[in-house]
Scaffold this motif. Structure first.
Motif, PDB file in Angstrom:
ATOM      1  N   VAL A   1      32.062  43.367  38.632  1.00  0.00           N
ATOM      2  CA  VAL A   1      30.844  42.673  39.042  1.00  0.00           C
ATOM      3  C   VAL A   1      31.185  41.446  39.885  1.00  0.00           C
ATOM      4  N   LYS A   2      32.184  40.683  39.455  1.00  0.00           N
ATOM      5  CA  LYS A   2      32.601  39.499  40.221  1.00  0.00           C
ATOM      6  C   LYS A   2      33.130  39.895  41.587  1.00  0.00           C
TER       7      LYS A   2
ATOM      8  N   LYS B   1      30.089  40.887  48.674  1.00  0.00           N
ATOM      9  CA  LYS B   1      28.791  40.695  49.336  1.00  0.00           C
ATOM     10  C   LYS B   1      28.730  39.343  50.031  1.00  0.00           C
ATOM     11  N   ARG B   2      29.277  38.328  49.392  1.00  0.00           N
ATOM     12  CA  ARG B   2      29.317  36.998  49.999  1.00  0.00           C
ATOM     13  C   ARG B   2      30.192  37.025  51.253  1.00  0.00           C
TER      14      ARG B   2
ATOM     15  N   LEU C   1      32.395  42.568  43.367  1.00  0.00           N
ATOM     16  CA  LEU C   1      31.275  42.985  44.220  1.00  0.00           C
ATOM     17  C   LEU C   1      30.486  41.778  44.722  1.00  0.00           C
ATOM     18  N   ARG C   2      30.296  40.788  43.858  1.00  0.00           N
ATOM     19  CA  ARG C   2      29.573  39.585  44.259  1.00  0.00           C
ATOM     20  C   ARG C   2      30.324  38.856  45.383  1.00  0.00           C
ATOM     21  N   HIS C   3      31.638  38.734  45.226  1.00  0.00           N
ATOM     22  CA  HIS C   3      32.438  38.071  46.255  1.00  0.00           C
ATOM     23  C   HIS C   3      32.468  38.880  47.550  1.00  0.00           C
TER      24      HIS C   3
END
Length: 80
Positions: free
Chosen positions: A58-59, A65-66, A61-63
């Protein structure tokens, strides 16, 4: 104080909603076979590893996307 009452009401609702943990090994009484204890320990470690991997995913994927958003912003600034 009304705010304190709301917090205490919320706390009591949360306490009721949380199921109590029951250790299935206690069903065997005092003489629990050692292989069952080992199996439970191994399963718990495996579950913790799976949760850790999911959290890392999850982390990541978040990074990612950023990163994509920043790259898009960079491209937009270059073309301006």
């Amino acid at each position: 104080n009304v705010e304190e009452m709301r917090k205490s009401d919320l706390k009591s609702i949360e306490d009721e909603a949380v199921p109590r943990s029951v250790d299935p090994l206690k069903w065997f009484g005092i003489l629990v076979p050692e292989h069952l204890r080992n199996s439970q320990r191994t399963f718990s470690r495996g579950l913790e590893s799976a949760i850790g991997a999911a959290s890392a995913n999850v982390k990541l994927l978040r990074h990612y996307k950023r990163y994509l958003a920043l790259m898009e912003l960079k491209r937009a600034n270059k073309s301006s």
